[in-house]
Design a protein around this motif. Sequence first.
Motif, mmCIF file in Angstrom:
data_model
loop_
_atom_site.group_PDB
_atom_site.id
_atom_site.type_symbol
_atom_site.label_atom_id
_atom_site.label_comp_id
_atom_site.label_asym_id
_atom_site.label_seq_id
_atom_site.Cartn_x
_atom_site.Cartn_y
_atom_site.Cartn_z
ATOM 1 N N THR A 1 0.848 -1.187 0.000
ATOM 2 C CA THR A 1 0.000 0.000 0.000
ATOM 3 C C THR A 1 0.885 1.238 0.000
ATOM 4 O O THR A 1 2.048 1.187 0.440
ATOM 5 N N PRO A 2 0.362 2.365 -0.490
ATOM 6 C CA PRO A 2 1.170 3.602 -0.454
ATOM 7 C C PRO A 2 1.691 3.930 0.943
ATOM 8 O O PRO A 2 2.840 4.337 1.097
ATOM 9 N N ASP A 3 0.859 3.730 1.983
ATOM 10 C CA ASP A 3 1.316 4.024 3.351
ATOM 11 C C ASP A 3 2.473 3.119 3.762
ATOM 12 O O ASP A 3 3.444 3.562 4.374
ATOM 13 N N ALA A 4 2.379 1.824 3.429
ATOM 14 C CA ALA A 4 3.445 0.881 3.787
ATOM 15 C C ALA A 4 4.727 1.195 3.031
ATOM 16 O O ALA A 4 5.824 1.114 3.595
ATOM 17 N N LEU A 5 4.586 1.566 1.754
ATOM 18 C CA LEU A 5 5.782 1.912 0.978
ATOM 19 C C LEU A 5 6.388 3.222 1.464
ATOM 20 O O LEU A 5 7.605 3.367 1.503
ATOM 21 N N ALA A 6 5.535 4.169 1.839
ATOM 22 C CA ALA A 6 6.049 5.422 2.400
ATOM 23 C C ALA A 6 6.856 5.133 3.657
ATOM 24 O O ALA A 6 7.928 5.697 3.871
ATOM 25 N N ASP B 1 30.481 20.897 -2.570
ATOM 26 C CA ASP B 1 29.679 20.988 -3.794
ATOM 27 C C ASP B 1 29.397 19.605 -4.361
ATOM 28 O O ASP B 1 28.276 19.309 -4.784
ATOM 29 N N SER B 2 30.397 18.753 -4.393
ATOM 30 C CA SER B 2 30.212 17.401 -4.933
ATOM 31 C C SER B 2 29.194 16.612 -4.120
ATOM 32 O O SER B 2 28.321 15.941 -4.681
ATOM 33 N N SER B 3 29.279 16.692 -2.790
ATOM 34 C CA SER B 3 28.333 15.983 -1.936
ATOM 35 C C SER B 3 26.921 16.506 -2.137
ATOM 36 O O SER B 3 25.960 15.739 -2.175
ATOM 37 N N ARG B 4 26.787 17.820 -2.270
ATOM 38 C CA ARG B 4 25.468 18.406 -2.524
ATOM 39 C C ARG B 4 24.893 17.870 -3.834
ATOM 40 O O ARG B 4 23.718 17.492 -3.910
ATOM 41 N N ASN B 5 25.700 17.783 -4.887
ATOM 42 C CA ASN B 5 25.233 17.289 -6.177
ATOM 43 C C ASN B 5 24.788 15.833 -6.090
ATOM 44 O O ASN B 5 23.786 15.441 -6.691
ATOM 45 N N VAL B 6 25.511 15.031 -5.331
ATOM 46 C CA VAL B 6 25.126 13.624 -5.151
ATOM 47 C C VAL B 6 23.803 13.539 -4.386
ATOM 48 O O VAL B 6 22.907 12.777 -4.757
ATOM 49 N N LEU B 7 23.660 14.328 -3.318
ATOM 50 C CA LEU B 7 22.413 14.322 -2.548
ATOM 51 C C LEU B 7 21.231 14.758 -3.407
ATOM 52 O O LEU B 7 20.137 14.190 -3.304
ATOM 53 N N LEU B 8 21.424 15.744 -4.273
ATOM 54 C CA LEU B 8 20.336 16.174 -5.155
ATOM 55 C C LEU B 8 19.938 15.059 -6.109
ATOM 56 O O LEU B 8 18.753 14.827 -6.356
ATOM 57 N N ALA B 9 20.908 14.341 -6.650
ATOM 58 C CA ALA B 9 20.609 13.219 -7.546
ATOM 59 C C ALA B 9 19.876 12.115 -6.782
ATOM 60 O O ALA B 9 18.900 11.543 -7.279
ATOM 61 N N HIS B 10 20.316 11.819 -5.563
ATOM 62 C CA HIS B 10 19.621 10.828 -4.724
ATOM 63 C C HIS B 10 18.171 11.251 -4.518
ATOM 64 O O HIS B 10 17.255 10.433 -4.622
ATOM 65 N N HIS B 11 17.977 12.514 -4.219
ATOM 66 C CA HIS B 11 16.628 13.013 -3.973
ATOM 67 C C HIS B 11 15.753 12.849 -5.216
ATOM 68 O O HIS B 11 14.586 12.447 -5.113
ATOM 69 N N GLN B 12 16.271 13.157 -6.393
ATOM 70 C CA GLN B 12 15.487 13.027 -7.624
ATOM 71 C C GLN B 12 15.009 11.591 -7.824
ATOM 72 O O GLN B 12 13.846 11.350 -8.160
ATOM 73 N N VAL B 13 15.903 10.637 -7.621
ATOM 74 C CA VAL B 13 15.550 9.229 -7.817
ATOM 75 C C VAL B 13 14.554 8.780 -6.743
ATOM 76 O O VAL B 13 13.554 8.114 -7.041
ATOM 77 N N LEU B 14 14.801 9.151 -5.499
ATOM 78 C CA LEU B 14 13.905 8.760 -4.417
ATOM 79 C C LEU B 14 12.519 9.388 -4.610
ATOM 80 O O LEU B 14 11.501 8.723 -4.412
ATOM 81 N N ALA B 15 12.462 10.642 -5.021
ATOM 82 C CA ALA B 15 11.173 11.296 -5.254
ATOM 83 C C ALA B 15 10.405 10.599 -6.380
ATOM 84 O O ALA B 15 9.178 10.447 -6.297
ATOM 85 N N ALA B 16 11.103 10.147 -7.417
ATOM 86 C CA ALA B 16 10.443 9.426 -8.500
ATOM 87 C C ALA B 16 9.858 8.107 -7.990
ATOM 88 O O ALA B 16 8.733 7.738 -8.345
ATOM 89 N N ALA B 17 10.598 7.393 -7.153
ATOM 90 C CA ALA B 17 10.089 6.140 -6.578
ATOM 91 C C ALA B 17 8.884 6.420 -5.696
ATOM 92 O O ALA B 17 7.895 5.693 -5.721
ATOM 93 N N TRP B 18 8.951 7.481 -4.912
ATOM 94 C CA TRP B 18 7.864 7.879 -4.007
ATOM 95 C C TRP B 18 6.596 8.139 -4.813
ATOM 96 O O TRP B 18 5.523 7.631 -4.479
ATOM 97 N N ARG B 19 6.716 8.926 -5.895
ATOM 98 C CA ARG B 19 5.555 9.228 -6.738
ATOM 99 C C ARG B 19 5.022 7.968 -7.410
ATOM 100 O O ARG B 19 3.815 7.742 -7.467
ATOM 101 N N ALA B 20 5.935 7.144 -7.952
ATOM 102 C CA ALA B 20 5.517 5.931 -8.656
ATOM 103 C C ALA B 20 4.797 4.951 -7.736
ATOM 104 O O ALA B 20 3.919 4.215 -8.166
ATOM 105 N N ALA B 21 5.161 4.964 -6.458
ATOM 106 C CA ALA B 21 4.521 4.075 -5.485
ATOM 107 C C ALA B 21 3.176 4.621 -5.012
ATOM 108 O O ALA B 21 2.472 3.958 -4.265
ATOM 109 N N GLY B 22 2.850 5.837 -5.445
ATOM 110 C CA GLY B 22 1.581 6.438 -5.036
ATOM 111 C C GLY B 22 1.612 6.988 -3.624
ATOM 112 O O GLY B 22 0.577 7.128 -2.985
ATOM 113 N N CYS B 23 2.796 7.289 -3.143
ATOM 114 C CA CYS B 23 2.937 7.761 -1.747
ATOM 115 C C CYS B 23 2.600 9.241 -1.578
ATOM 116 O O CYS B 23 2.585 9.735 -0.470
ATOM 117 N N GLY B 24 2.387 9.945 -2.632
ATOM 118 C CA GLY B 24 2.048 11.363 -2.459
ATOM 119 C C GLY B 24 2.505 12.204 -3.590
ATOM 120 O O GLY B 24 3.052 11.816 -4.537
#
Length: 151
Positions: A74-79, A128-151
């Motif tokens: 469920t979206p809640d469980a995946l969240a 700067d490099s660490s910030r760029n990696v964190l932003l890329a991580h966030h983009q991928v995680l946000a896509a998974a979050w949306r695809a799972a229907g979590c919000g």
Amino acid sequence: AGADAAIAGVVEASLLVELPRPWVAKIDKQKNRVYYHHRGLKGSAATSWDHPLLPYFQRLIATLRSALTDGRTTPDALAHALTPEFLRLISPDALDELGGWVGPHTAGTKPTWQHERTEQVRTDNPVDSSRNVLLAHHQVLAAAWRAAGCG
């Protein structure tokens, strides 16, 4: 929605996310294969056959597969399953990776940063490099979050 959709979201996002600077993709013409080069590092740490975010992609997919195996679809469980990944992005522990870098040193033509413990030298700003990696991580995680229907 569900874990399958979230896994597909991670895979799709991993194919679309930009490489975090200062990583660049290059072609080994002899092997006709892509490799990755970190323009700020020297030596063996500067190149890799694996995408620099591959361990992160694999960890997200493993998290989602575990949720699917446990019946948490469920979206809640995946969240709930993905929340620790969001917390890692904002955790003070993320700052531990930056500890020990001293610089910039401007003795040469380019500024450099040196790690106090490992003595590794790099020409890119570690923050700067660490910030760029964190932003890329966030983009991928946000896509998974949306695809799972979590919000």
